[in-house]
Structure formats: C-alpha cells, structure tokens
Design a protein around this motif. Structure first.
Motif, PDB file in Angstrom:
ATOM      1  N   VAL A 196       0.863  -1.170   0.000  1.00 32.77           N
ATOM      2  CA  VAL A 196       0.000   0.000   0.000  1.00 32.77           C
ATOM      3  C   VAL A 196       0.906   1.228   0.000  1.00 32.77           C
ATOM      4  O   VAL A 196       1.826   1.329   0.819  1.00 32.77           O
ATOM      5  N   ILE A 197       0.651   2.156  -0.924  1.00 28.99           N
ATOM      6  CA  ILE A 197       1.461   3.370  -1.031  1.00 28.99           C
ATOM      7  C   ILE A 197       0.620   4.560  -0.610  1.00 28.99           C
ATOM      8  O   ILE A 197      -0.489   4.767  -1.108  1.00 28.99           O
ATOM      9  N   GLY A 198       1.152   5.365   0.309  1.00 34.89           N
ATOM     10  CA  GLY A 198       0.483   6.590   0.717  1.00 34.89           C
ATOM     11  C   GLY A 198       0.654   7.659  -0.347  1.00 34.89           C
ATOM     12  O   GLY A 198       1.762   8.156  -0.567  1.00 34.89           O
ATOM     13  N   ASN A 199      -0.435   8.025  -0.997  1.00 35.61           N
ATOM     14  CA  ASN A 199      -0.380   8.973  -2.110  1.00 35.61           C
ATOM     15  C   ASN A 199      -0.540  10.401  -1.591  1.00 35.61           C
ATOM     16  O   ASN A 199      -1.636  10.850  -1.254  1.00 35.61           O
ATOM     17  N   ARG A 200       0.565  11.125  -1.554  1.00 37.99           N
ATOM     18  CA  ARG A 200       0.548  12.507  -1.067  1.00 37.99           C
ATOM     19  C   ARG A 200      -0.167  13.437  -2.035  1.00 37.99           C
ATOM     20  O   ARG A 200      -0.762  14.435  -1.631  1.00 37.99           O
ATOM     21  N   LEU A 201      -0.093  13.117  -3.327  1.00 38.31           N
ATOM     22  CA  LEU A 201      -0.656  13.996  -4.348  1.00 38.31           C
ATOM     23  C   LEU A 201      -2.180  13.978  -4.346  1.00 38.31           C
ATOM     24  O   LEU A 201      -2.810  14.881  -4.902  1.00 38.31           O
ATOM     25  N   LYS A 202      -2.781  12.949  -3.746  1.00 38.38           N
ATOM     26  CA  LYS A 202      -4.232  12.849  -3.666  1.00 38.38           C
ATOM     27  C   LYS A 202      -4.769  13.185  -2.277  1.00 38.38           C
ATOM     28  O   LYS A 202      -5.984  13.211  -2.069  1.00 38.38           O
ATOM     29  N   GLY A 203      -3.883  13.425  -1.323  1.00 39.88           N
ATOM     30  CA  GLY A 203      -4.314  13.732   0.034  1.00 39.88           C
ATOM     31  C   GLY A 203      -4.201  15.209   0.350  1.00 39.88           C
ATOM     32  O   GLY A 203      -3.940  16.042  -0.522  1.00 39.88           O
ATOM     33  N   GLU A 204      -4.404  15.555   1.620  1.00 47.42           N
ATOM     34  CA  GLU A 204      -4.278  16.944   2.065  1.00 47.42           C
ATOM     35  C   GLU A 204      -2.805  17.297   2.222  1.00 47.42           C
ATOM     36  O   GLU A 204      -2.101  16.689   3.015  1.00 47.42           O
ATOM     37  N   MET A 205      -2.373  18.296   1.481  1.00 47.34           N
ATOM     38  CA  MET A 205      -0.972  18.677   1.488  1.00 47.34           C
ATOM     39  C   MET A 205      -0.832  20.114   1.989  1.00 47.34           C
ATOM     40  O   MET A 205      -1.437  21.034   1.446  1.00 47.34           O
ATOM     41  N   GLU A 206      -0.055  20.276   3.059  1.00 43.84           N
ATOM     42  CA  GLU A 206       0.157  21.623   3.595  1.00 43.84           C
ATOM     43  C   GLU A 206       0.888  22.486   2.581  1.00 43.84           C
ATOM     44  O   GLU A 206       1.692  21.993   1.777  1.00 43.84           O
ATOM     45  N   SER A 207       0.608  23.760   2.625  1.00 40.08           N
ATOM     46  CA  SER A 207       1.276  24.701   1.747  1.00 40.08           C
ATOM     47  C   SER A 207       2.788  24.651   1.960  1.00 40.08           C
ATOM     48  O   SER A 207       3.259  24.609   3.094  1.00 40.08           O
ATOM     49  N   LYS A 208       3.539  24.602   0.876  1.00 37.48           N
ATOM     50  CA  LYS A 208       5.000  24.587   0.887  1.00 37.48           C
ATOM     51  C   LYS A 208       5.592  23.286   1.426  1.00 37.48           C
ATOM     52  O   LYS A 208       6.799  23.216   1.698  1.00 37.48           O
ATOM     53  N   SER A 209       4.776  22.241   1.574  1.00 29.92           N
ATOM     54  CA  SER A 209       5.321  20.963   2.030  1.00 29.92           C
ATOM     55  C   SER A 209       6.089  20.253   0.915  1.00 29.92           C
ATOM     56  O   SER A 209       6.970  19.435   1.176  1.00 29.92           O
ATOM     57  N   MET A 210       5.738  20.566  -0.342  1.00 30.97           N
ATOM     58  CA  MET A 210       6.436  19.977  -1.489  1.00 30.97           C
ATOM     59  C   MET A 210       6.681  21.070  -2.521  1.00 30.97           C
ATOM     60  O   MET A 210       5.759  21.788  -2.888  1.00 30.97           O
ATOM     61  N   PRO A 211       7.922  21.236  -2.986  1.00 28.78           N
ATOM     62  CA  PRO A 211       8.210  22.260  -4.000  1.00 28.78           C
ATOM     63  C   PRO A 211       7.338  22.090  -5.244  1.00 28.78           C
ATOM     64  O   PRO A 211       6.979  20.960  -5.615  1.00 28.78           O
ATOM     65  N   TRP A 212       7.007  23.204  -5.887  1.00 29.94           N
ATOM     66  CA  TRP A 212       6.128  23.184  -7.049  1.00 29.94           C
ATOM     67  C   TRP A 212       6.659  22.275  -8.142  1.00 29.94           C
ATOM     68  O   TRP A 212       5.909  21.505  -8.744  1.00 29.94           O
ATOM     69  N   LEU A 213       7.975  22.343  -8.417  1.00 29.82           N
ATOM     70  CA  LEU A 213       8.563  21.524  -9.469  1.00 29.82           C
ATOM     71  C   LEU A 213       8.432  20.042  -9.150  1.00 29.82           C
ATOM     72  O   LEU A 213       8.187  19.217 -10.039  1.00 29.82           O
ATOM     73  N   HIS A 214       8.605  19.686  -7.871  1.00 28.84           N
ATOM     74  CA  HIS A 214       8.471  18.277  -7.480  1.00 28.84           C
ATOM     75  C   HIS A 214       7.032  17.805  -7.658  1.00 28.84           C
ATOM     76  O   HIS A 214       6.785  16.700  -8.163  1.00 28.84           O
ATOM     77  N   LYS A 215       6.099  18.639  -7.238  1.00 30.29           N
ATOM     78  CA  LYS A 215       4.695  18.242  -7.244  1.00 30.29           C
ATOM     79  C   LYS A 215       4.131  18.133  -8.655  1.00 30.29           C
ATOM     80  O   LYS A 215       3.379  17.190  -8.959  1.00 30.29           O
ATOM     81  N   HIS A 216       4.471  19.091  -9.513  1.00 27.13           N
ATOM     82  CA  HIS A 216       3.817  19.172 -10.815  1.00 27.13           C
ATOM     83  C   HIS A 216       4.662  18.637 -11.978  1.00 27.13           C
ATOM     84  O   HIS A 216       4.127  18.416 -13.064  1.00 27.13           O
ATOM     85  N   ILE A 217       5.953  18.434 -11.764  1.00 27.94           N
ATOM     86  CA  ILE A 217       6.809  17.955 -12.855  1.00 27.94           C
ATOM     87  C   ILE A 217       7.558  16.670 -12.464  1.00 27.94           C
ATOM     88  O   ILE A 217       7.391  15.623 -13.085  1.00 27.94           O
ATOM     89  N   GLY A 218       8.383  16.769 -11.420  1.00 30.68           N
ATOM     90  CA  GLY A 218       9.220  15.630 -11.031  1.00 30.68           C
ATOM     91  C   GLY A 218       8.437  14.376 -10.684  1.00 30.68           C
ATOM     92  O   GLY A 218       8.633  13.309 -11.291  1.00 30.68           O
TER      93      GLY A 218
END
Length: 405
Positions: free
Chosen positions: A125-147
C-alpha cells in the motif's frame, strides 16, 4: 560496521502484527512526534506491534529522543536510507511492515488505511501525497507538478501498473512481499525500486490518499541530486526497456526510412511540406546502435552491482564460446567499408558529371553505413573489454538478484 542495541528481555519473542520502521538521520526535532503518534495508533488498533527507529549515524540526539519516546532504537552506520531500512527489516518481527520517514511529514496516528488493504490481500500500500491533504509549501512546485508525475509515469510504464506516488516515503507491505521484491538499493532510490519490482513480480499494489505536512527541519535532499540518483537506478534496473528496446526500434524505423528515401528520392509529401526520409534514417540507425551500446553497458553494470540478475544480454557476453564481440566488430568493419566504397563510387560518378539515379538516397545510405560502422566498432570494443574481465578471471561473484531479461 552494523550494530544493534540490546533488546530488553521484556520484548515479545512471538511474531508481531505490525512493525513500524523509521530510518532517520538527524531528526531530533521531529522523531519524538513520529514515535508518539505511531505508538498511539498501535495502542488503539488492537494489534501487537513495535516502533523501530533506525539511526543512520546521526550526529544529534535522534536516538536518545526516539528511545525516550518509546521506540526500539537500532543503529546502521553505513549511510543511506536503503541500508538503514534493510537493517530495520532484519531486526523487526511484524507480519505487516509500515515504512515511514522521521521528519513528521506523515501522520502516523492514522494508519488503518495502510493496514486494512493488506488484510484484504494486497501486497503493498502506497500513501499517495498527491491525492491527500498537502500543507502549503510541504512539497516544491517543481516536485509536485513535474518531477513526481514524470517518475510516476515512467515507473508505471515499466512496471505495467498505475501508481500514483512512487516516491512516497509512507508505505506498507507484507513480509512476503518484501522478500519477493528483495530491494538492493542503498539510498533514496529504495521507494522507486520497490515499485519497479512490485510491478515486475505482479504484486497487488493499492494507493491511498495521505496527508503531507511541512518538515520540522530543512530537508537534507537536493532535488537535482536525488532525482538523478533515482533516474540512474531506473536506467540500470530497466535498461532493456529504456535503452535496448528503443534502440532496436530506432534501427528498424531508420532502415525503413532509408529504403523509403532511396525509392522516393524526391521526398514524401506530408501536407504542405516535402519530407526527406533519408535524413531521418541517417539519424535513427546510428542513434539506435548508440542506445543499444549504452544498454549493454547498463545491463552489465546493473548485474555487477547486484541490481539485476545476468539476463540474456550479460549471459551472452559471459559465454566465451560465442565470439560476440568479434561478430560485432566484423559487422562494424563491413558497414564502414561498404559505406566508404559507396561514397567513393558516388564521388567518382559526380566528378565525371554523371550522377547515378537516386543519388541523394544512395548518398544518405553511404553516410549512414559509415557512421553505423563506427558505432558498431565502439560496441564491439566495449563487449571485448567486458569479456576480457571474464576471461582473465578478474570478476568477483556479484550479489544475488532477481531473474530478469
């Protein structure tokens, strides 16, 4: 050198239901929160379990703080998340394993969704951060939307299984699934490798949304360095799909383009544009050979590092009864000589103001043969070097790895 703390006599000797393993390095500010929340969840879950913190040679009070919070602390001095987590697996006794980071970015007080699918027959089972509640600035924009999306797509394609967050540090799996995947990576490539091998072994994987918080301390990862390490591992682990297969396809398409270019010497109309396929062929054929050469080197290196088993490519190179390198060198010389002869012929015809029919297409074929011949010579030399290591007996026995192509 690997050491583990003495386990108190009161520790259960019977297999536990869940082991929550947290590899960490210098997480003094956040590790207590992780341990406390994990123990609280275990207490209310009704299952037996443990929290195992693997201190990866920290220079702060991480181990002391984790122990005071109630964790079982062991040590792994060899740096790298993969090294630390494998040490934790050897020491843990749970039937179900939860892997998490020690930076408090994951909420370990809500792990039911990580365990229930395992009880229902899923392997990981993989915890999907991209589909859950993500605090602001917890993941850089480039990581979230590109990487992350790029790695999700690439690994999903190789594994032939859709996965929503292959880089997530929160995941759970059965002990049997871990043994089947048998990861060998030493660093932060661990998560990617687990997804690749889960796909190769057709394990059942489920994504569940999880929350993701801002780190308590600055990240120790460099996006570029971390990303390249993962990419490098994916190339080594899946060189056949990333390099060799595309190389073969490029050669086939290149030969077809050259043949089309010779027949249709004036080009092919594509809409309002006239396309000359001979130029595509002159790029695709040598490029395909270069890809295959890189693939051979990657397959060999992956085997030497224990990332993959020998497979057909490495077995063929190691079979000294088959002069593979000589065959490739012979093909290279033949291609180079054929191209040179055709070039001389065309030059002679043009110098006498008597250009042959299909001159442009034949010229492209000649140049392609020359460049392809040089590329094959390079491949032959590479194979010869690799085979020399075998014939001289200089090779050490590599670590055991899963069977593969």
């Amino acid at each position: 050198m690997k050491t583990a703390e003495h386990v108190p006599d009161t520790l259960m000797t019977e297999p536990l239901d869940v082991s929550i393993i947290i590899p960490c390095l210098n997480e003094e500010k956040s590790i207590a929160e992780c341990v406390t929340k994990a123990l609280a969840w275990l207490s209310q879950s009704g299952m037996t379990g443990e929290v195992v913190v693997v201190d990866n040679n920290s220079t702060d009070r991480t181990s002391e703080v984790a122990r005071q919070a109630g964790a079982r602390v062991i040590f792994e001095q060899l740096r790298g998340k993969g090294n630390a987590f494998r040490t934790g697996m050897r020491e843990a006794s749970g039937r179900y394993i939860v892997m998490s980071d020690g930076d408090a970015t994951y909420d370990l007080s809500h792990l039911d969704q990580m365990i229930e699918p395992l009880k229902q027959g899923y392997d990981m089972v993989i915890g999907n951060r991209l589909k859950g509640e993500m605090e602001s600035k917890s993941m850089p924009w480039l990581h979230k939307h590109i990487g992350n999306p790029l790695f999700n797509a690439l690994i999903g394609l190789i594994a032939r299984q859709r996965m929503g967050d292959v880089l997530s540090g929160l995941r759970s799996f059965t002990r049997e699934a871990w043994a089947t995947m048998a990861p060998v990576s030493t660093g932060f490539e661990l998560e990617s490798e687990m997804c690749l091998r889960a796909g190769r072994h057709h394990l059942k994987v489920k994504d569940v949304p999880v929350s993701y918080a801002v780190r308590r301390a600055p990240s120790k990862l460099s996006g570029l360095t971390h990303g390249w390490a993962i990419t490098r591992f994916i190339i080594l682990e899946s060189a056949d799909l990333i390099l060799i297969v595309p190389g073969l396809l490029a050669i086939v398409l290149g030969v077809f383009a050259l043949a089309l270019g010779v027949v249709a010497s004036e080009g092919v109309d594509v809409g309002s544009v006239r396309w000359q396929p001979v130029f595509a062929g002159g790029i695709l054929v040598p490029g395909g050979i270069a890809f295959i050469t890189a693939g051979v080197a990657a397959k060999w290196l992956a085997w030497r590092r224990g990332v993959a088993a020998q497979g057909r490519v490495v077995r063929t190179i190691n079979d000294l009864s088959k002069p593979v390198g000589d065959w490739v060198l012979l093909a290279g010389f033949a291609s180079l000589l054929s191209g040179a002869i055709l070039d001389v012929y065309l030059l002679w015809k043009w110098s006498n103001d008597n250009p042959p029919n299909l001159a442009l297409g034949l010229g492209a074929v000649a140049q392609t043969l020359v460049i392809a011949g040089l590329s094959l010579l390079v491949m032959g030399v590479l194979i010869g070097v690799l085979r020399a290591e075998v014939s001289e007996g200089a090779r050490e026995k590599p670590p055991r790895a899963e069977p593969g192509p």
